[in-house]
Design an enzyme around this catalytic site. Structure first.
Site, PDB file in Angstrom:
ATOM      1  N   TYR A  59      -2.411  -0.321  10.496  1.00 39.34           N
ATOM      2  CA  TYR A  59      -2.509  -0.737   9.084  1.00 39.34           C
ATOM      3  C   TYR A  59      -1.175  -0.481   8.376  1.00 39.34           C
ATOM      4  O   TYR A  59      -0.643  -1.350   7.691  1.00 39.34           O
ATOM      5  CB  TYR A  59      -3.640   0.027   8.380  1.00 39.34           C
ATOM      6  N   SER A  80       0.867  -1.188   0.000  1.00 39.58           N
ATOM      7  CA  SER A  80       0.000   0.000   0.000  1.00 39.58           C
ATOM      8  C   SER A  80       0.896   1.229   0.000  1.00 39.58           C
ATOM      9  O   SER A  80       2.087   1.135   0.362  1.00 39.58           O
ATOM     10  CB  SER A  80      -0.850  -0.002   1.276  1.00 39.58           C
TER      11      SER A  80
HETATM   12  P1  NDP Z   1     -11.477  -5.605  -0.606  1.00 40.24           P
HETATM   13  O1  NDP Z   1     -12.023  -5.431   0.776  1.00 40.24           O
HETATM   14  O2  NDP Z   1     -12.375  -5.364  -1.759  1.00 40.24           O
HETATM   15  O3  NDP Z   1     -10.790  -7.033  -0.756  1.00 40.24           O
HETATM   16  C1  NDP Z   1     -10.123  -7.658   0.301  1.00 40.24           C
HETATM   17  C2  NDP Z   1     -10.113  -9.146   0.028  1.00 40.24           C
HETATM   18  O4  NDP Z   1      -9.427  -9.801   1.116  1.00 40.24           O
HETATM   19  C3  NDP Z   1     -11.507  -9.735  -0.047  1.00 40.24           C
HETATM   20  O5  NDP Z   1     -11.566 -10.582  -1.158  1.00 40.24           O
HETATM   21  C4  NDP Z   1     -11.627 -10.541   1.230  1.00 40.24           C
HETATM   22  O6  NDP Z   1     -12.401 -11.702   0.971  1.00 40.24           O
HETATM   23  C5  NDP Z   1     -10.192 -10.931   1.487  1.00 40.24           C
HETATM   24  N1  NDP Z   1      -9.931 -11.320   2.854  1.00 40.24           N
HETATM   25  C6  NDP Z   1     -10.061 -10.584   3.993  1.00 40.24           C
HETATM   26  N2  NDP Z   1      -9.763 -11.346   5.064  1.00 40.24           N
HETATM   27  C7  NDP Z   1      -9.433 -12.575   4.596  1.00 40.24           C
HETATM   28  C8  NDP Z   1      -9.042 -13.776   5.212  1.00 40.24           C
HETATM   29  N3  NDP Z   1      -8.917 -13.899   6.547  1.00 40.24           N
HETATM   30  N4  NDP Z   1      -8.785 -14.849   4.418  1.00 40.24           N
HETATM   31  C9  NDP Z   1      -8.908 -14.762   3.072  1.00 40.24           C
HETATM   32  N5  NDP Z   1      -9.276 -13.648   2.441  1.00 40.24           N
HETATM   33  C10 NDP Z   1      -9.533 -12.562   3.200  1.00 40.24           C
HETATM   34  O7  NDP Z   1     -10.227  -4.605  -0.660  1.00 40.24           O
HETATM   35  P2  NDP Z   1      -9.045  -4.400  -1.739  1.00 40.24           P
HETATM   36  O8  NDP Z   1      -9.312  -5.101  -2.992  1.00 40.24           O
HETATM   37  O9  NDP Z   1      -8.773  -2.969  -1.764  1.00 40.24           O
HETATM   38  O10 NDP Z   1      -7.824  -5.106  -0.953  1.00 40.24           O
HETATM   39  C11 NDP Z   1      -6.857  -5.916  -1.575  1.00 40.24           C
HETATM   40  C12 NDP Z   1      -5.476  -5.560  -1.047  1.00 40.24           C
HETATM   41  O11 NDP Z   1      -5.112  -4.258  -1.502  1.00 40.24           O
HETATM   42  C13 NDP Z   1      -5.373  -5.517   0.472  1.00 40.24           C
HETATM   43  O12 NDP Z   1      -4.167  -6.138   0.880  1.00 40.24           O
HETATM   44  C14 NDP Z   1      -5.333  -4.032   0.770  1.00 40.24           C
HETATM   45  O13 NDP Z   1      -4.665  -3.754   1.985  1.00 40.24           O
HETATM   46  C15 NDP Z   1      -4.565  -3.529  -0.441  1.00 40.24           C
HETATM   47  N6  NDP Z   1      -4.709  -2.096  -0.693  1.00 40.24           N
HETATM   48  C16 NDP Z   1      -5.904  -1.553  -1.105  1.00 40.24           C
HETATM   49  C17 NDP Z   1      -6.008  -0.197  -1.314  1.00 40.24           C
HETATM   50  C18 NDP Z   1      -7.301   0.428  -1.712  1.00 40.24           C
HETATM   51  O14 NDP Z   1      -7.419   1.679  -1.680  1.00 40.24           O
HETATM   52  N7  NDP Z   1      -8.318  -0.334  -2.092  1.00 40.24           N
HETATM   53  C19 NDP Z   1      -4.875   0.708  -1.173  1.00 40.24           C
HETATM   54  C20 NDP Z   1      -3.676   0.040  -0.761  1.00 40.24           C
HETATM   55  C21 NDP Z   1      -3.607  -1.306  -0.547  1.00 40.24           C
HETATM   56  P3  NDP Z   1     -13.418 -12.414   1.995  1.00 40.24           P
HETATM   57  O15 NDP Z   1     -14.003 -11.350   2.868  1.00 40.24           O
HETATM   58  O16 NDP Z   1     -14.408 -13.072   1.078  1.00 40.24           O
HETATM   59  O17 NDP Z   1     -12.562 -13.409   2.728  1.00 40.24           O
END
Ligand code: NDP
Length: 245
Positions: free
Chosen positions: A155, A142
């Site tokens: 975070y 991030s």
């Molecule tokens: P979302 O919330 O849309 O996606 C997060 C994903 O992580 C979901 O598919 C969720 O699936 C999964 N997840 C959460 N907990 C678990 C778990 N215990 N086991 C397996 N899967 C899990 O957010 P983003 O797409 O934005 O996030 C993706 C990555 O990008 C993250 O690492 C985030 O920190 C990073 N990021 C995002 C930014 C943004 O602005 N969007 C900026 C910087 C970094 P489910 O709940 O079905 O398990």
């Protein structure tokens, strides 16, 4: 193999946002994607879409906080396709709040998913990639891996950790395994929905108005995969043009 074509790519957190967009893009380029997350129905729907468009996708329920669950999806990918070329450690949560709010459970959840989840991915895939003498581990960090702001201390700490772990891994196994950090800025996804703090959620809504689409991050990931085996895209920051951060 230069193109994602036919590469076997495991994506954690593929049920929404960046993981989902990446699954769609890589599958459209010919990769065989293996998708994990907890919301299995979302994954099933995504895989149906991908297959309807002529792609190859398999899904498995995954909780990255449980080492055996992460091992199971790597084993499942090997069972289906004989190998894993790329692991994308993408699953993440971001329940922001000030430290003084003492949301200790949320701190631990971020540590468990964002740090331990990545380590579990490495533990599951590294021995296989060492046996294959090839592979790529892509960790989603991030802009919070480069700077800290109020409400984001924990975070950001998890994302600094992801960068540190990735760089250490690259130095240790860089001879034949590629390690990539993709660091998104504000991107459209469901991430901010994990904020339980009312004030934090309101601030985030304002902050996220300039968000870029998740497909922008998917393209950066595809770029890193598409480079020849002797080229390691170690770190990429992809943020909105309008972002001051
Ligand atoms: P979302 O919330 O849309 O996606 C997060 C994903 O992580 C979901 O598919 C969720 O699936 C999964 N997840 C959460 N907990 C678990 C778990 N215990 N086991 C397996 N899967 C899990 O957010 P983003 O797409 O934005 O996030 C993706 C990555 O990008 C993250 O690492 C985030 O920190 C990073 N990021 C995002 C930014 C943004 O602005 N969007 C900026 C910087 C970094 P489910 O709940 O079905 O398990």
């Amino acid at each position: 193999m230069q193109n994602p074509q036919e590469k076997v790519v495991v994506i954690t957190g593929a049920s929404s946002g960046i993981g989902e967009a990446t699954a769609r893009l890589l599958a459209s380029k010919g990769a065989r994607v293996v998708l994990g997350a907890r919301r299995i129905q979302r994954l099933e729907n995504l895989a149906s879409d991908i297959r309807a468009a002529g792609g190859v996708a398999d899904v498995l329920a995954l909780d990255v906080t449980v080492p055996q669950s992460v091992q199971a999806i790597i084993d499942f990918a090997v069972q289906r396709h004989g190998r894993v070329d790329v692991l994308i450690n993408n699953a993440g949560v971001m329940p922001l709040s000030k430290l003084e709010a003492l949301k200790v459970n949320e701190w631990n959840q971020m540590i468990d998913v964002n740090i331990r989840g990545v380590l579990h991915g490495i533990a599951a895939a590294l021995p296989l990639m060492q046996r294959q003498r090839a592979g790529q581990i892509i960790n989603i960090a991030s802009i919070g891996a480069y700077a800290v702001s109020p409400t984001a201390a924990v975070y950001c700490a998890t994302k600094y950790a992801v960068r540190a772990i990735s760089e250490g891994l690259r130095q240790e196994v860089g001879g034949y395994i590629r390690v990539t950090v993709i660091a998104p800025g504000v991107t459209e996804s469901e991430l901010a929905e994990s904020i339980s703090d009312e004030g934090g959620r309101a601030e985030m809504r304002e902050f996220r108005k300039i968000a870029i689409g998740a497909d922008a991050i998917a393209r950066a990931i595809a770029y890193a995969i598409e480079q020849p085996a002797d080229v390691d895209v170690s770190e990429l920051i992809v943020r909105p043009t309008a972002s001051p951060f």
